[in-house]
Design an enzyme around this catalytic site. Structure first.
Site, PDB file in Angstrom:
ATOM      1  N   GLU A 240       0.758  -1.081   0.009  1.00  0.00           N
ATOM      2  CA  GLU A 240      -0.153   0.055  -0.059  1.00  0.00           C
ATOM      3  C   GLU A 240       0.906   1.272   0.050  1.00  0.00           C
ATOM      4  OE1 GLU A 240      -3.878  -1.419   1.982  1.00  0.00           O
ATOM      5  OE2 GLU A 240      -2.680  -0.994   3.536  1.00  0.00           O
ATOM      6  N   VAL A 241       1.771   1.488  -0.893  1.00  0.00           N
ATOM      7  CA  VAL A 241       2.547   2.501  -1.342  1.00  0.00           C
ATOM      8  C   VAL A 241       1.815   3.630  -1.579  1.00  0.00           C
ATOM      9  CG1 VAL A 241       4.645   3.490  -1.965  1.00  0.00           C
ATOM     10  CG2 VAL A 241       4.565   1.033  -1.406  1.00  0.00           C
TER      11      VAL A 241
END
Length: 507
Positions: A240-241
């Protein structure tokens, strides 16, 4: 309804029963919620989020610049090189062939005391777990320039040694987890590291092109690896960058690299992987898979990451699409990965502020994963290496607590046994090691003594900040309401079963 006294410590013998209706695999589950990220309550807004100040950021102490060319790795600092020398040079390749069943302890909220883990680790081993995934976050005792990262209640070096000893005693593989890209709020919330944010107004993702970013990650990994020189596996996160590609640095890089977001992501995690294998020869790396899902297998293969790490495919919903998971496995096999991990959830994935763990929700999730596991022989060149049963304590660093670990022990027991024995039927009552901590109706007239007992038991497991946050979020605002309920109950009792007054007769 449970009528036993509230308990938060696990006794030496399983003597507390939580009676459940029969749980059958086909039971209907209506507790499906989306995994949304929202801001926390006042607790975080007042105490944990620093004011953004971009004008007076400290100058980066690292003078070397992280080159735009991701193929050229920055030199490690002298401190990193000296730390490398203190590590054992090689991890022997004696990883068991049987897939591991790893229980995830999310330490970014309500981290349990070591005394509690003394009772939990043998229980987990008995239930079928073969390892522990420790997501340290701010509970690691970082030193030197990184000491700013650690919580006031961070584990001490002695605590870590005790946890390692406990894990070894109960034959549990201990795997550290350190985030290196996304979910870095515990680092980037500090003004000292504002300049390393991908999006300046949000502390969640690292700017991979910023000067000092790689040095920061290397320092963190080196310190944790130094405390775990015996580790065979190491999880580097990388899920989840959010906001990747938004910084000026990243935009400049994208302009000269055909806007290849996949390569922007892969360059950073591959550089981290190469550093780790240099830091610790033979170490086996794991990282979350969600950032790979939209990439094709050739893009992944070109990065070389498949020779450095294994993806951990995660899905926490009860009605998981097994075919979709199969597509991911096929893609990662084509990309050249030799092994693949899975991640289920036994808690913390059914609502951002969930208080009581919905067991059937998590049971169904594990039954679906069991189908995926049994399908693995069809993949000829990728091996199933293990599954992590995640137990999220917060969705993110600044969000509220999910259900606490003691409350989720029944769910964890069911999930571990499901993975051990396959499709299950759990009849009647099951012996468990925890019971509800909410004020029971029959104890309303003993509220003060209950709250005292509650505090004492919580303090035996958690640090004071966890206790105060939990009381603020779930107890304090309800005290007046509960006292009102007592008054109402007393009034009803005084009626002595008399019929209610007919309003028409009063006219």
């Amino acid at each position: 309804m449970c009528t036993c006294k509230p308990c938060f410590a696990v006794p030496n013998k399983l003597v507390i029963k939580l009676y459940l209706p029969s749980i059958h695999c086909s039971s209907k589950d209506t507790s499906v919620k989306t995994h949304q990220i929202i801001q926390g309550a006042n607790f975080w807004a007042k105490q944990r989020i620093p004011q953004l100040n971009l004008v007076h950021n400290e100058e980066d102490p690292v003078k070397k610049e992280h080159a735009d060319n991701p193929e050229v790795q920055p030199e490690e600092k002298e401190t990193i090189q000296s730390n490398q020398e203190e590590l054992q040079p090689v991890v022997p390749d004696d990883t068991p062939m049987d897939p591991l069943k790893i229980v995830h302890l999310d330490l970014k909220g309500a981290a349990p005391k070591v005394k509690y883990l003394e009772q939990i680790f043998p229980l987990l081993s008995t239930l079928g777990a073969s390892g522990i995934l420790l997501e340290y976050e701010d509970m690691f005792p970082y030193e030197g320039e990184l000491s700013i990262l650690k919580s006031s209640f961070a584990y001490s070096p002695e605590d870590i040694e005790e946890m390692k000893s406990l894990a070894k005693r109960h034959k549990l593989e201990l795997i550290p987890l350190v985030q290196v890209f996304g979910h870095l709020e515990f680092v980037l919330k500090h003004e000292k590291y504002f300049k390393l944010r991908e999006v300046q107004t949000f502390p969640n993702s690292l700017n991979p092109q910023a000067q000092g970013s790689m040095d920061l990650v290397q320092d963190m990994l080196t310190q944790v690896m130094k405390k775990h020189p015996e580790a065979k596996w190491f999880h580097i996160g990388a899920d989840e960058v959010r906001g990747l590609g938004e910084s000026k640095d990243s935009k400049r890089w994208l302009e000269t690299n055909n806007g290849d977001m996949g390569k922007l992501f892969l360059n950073h995690v591959t550089a981290v992987g190469r550093f780790m294998t240099k830091l610790k020869e033979g170490i086996k790396l794991i990282l979350w898979d969600d950032m790979f899902r939209k990439l094709n297998s050739d893009t992944i293969k070109e990065s070389g990451l498949q020779d450095l790490a294994s993806p951990m495919i995660w899905k926490y919903i009860p009605n998981m699409d097994v075919k979709e998971i199969g597509n991911y496995i096929s893609k990662y096999e084509q990309a050249g990965f030799k092994g693949v991990w899975f991640a289920s959830a036994f808690k913390g994935a059914s609502g951002i502020d969930q208080k009581w763990t919905p067991i059937n929700h998590h049971l169904k999730n594990h039954l679906q994963w069991q189908k995926v596991i049994t399908s693995m022989p069809q993949y000829k060149s990728v091996r199933f290496q293990g599954i992590a049963l995640t137990g999220w304590q917060r969705y993110e660093h600044h969000t509220v607590l999910c259900e606490l670990l003691p409350v989720a022990i029944p769910s964890l027991a069911v999930c571990l046994q499901t993975l051990k024995y396959g499709e299950c039927f759990i009849p009647g009552g099951i012996e468990y090691v925890t019971c509800s901590f909410f004020p029971l109706v029959r104890l309303m007239d003993e509220w003060d003594s209950f709250l005292l007992t509650f505090r004492q038991n919580m303090e035996a497991i958690f640090y004071p900040d966890t206790l105060e946050e939990w009381l603020e979020e779930n107890v304090n605002e309800h005290i007046e309401r509960l006292h009102g309920m007592v008054v109402d109950a007393e009034r009803i009792i005084k009626l002595n079963g008399q019929p209610k007054v007919d309003p028409l007769k009063k006219r």
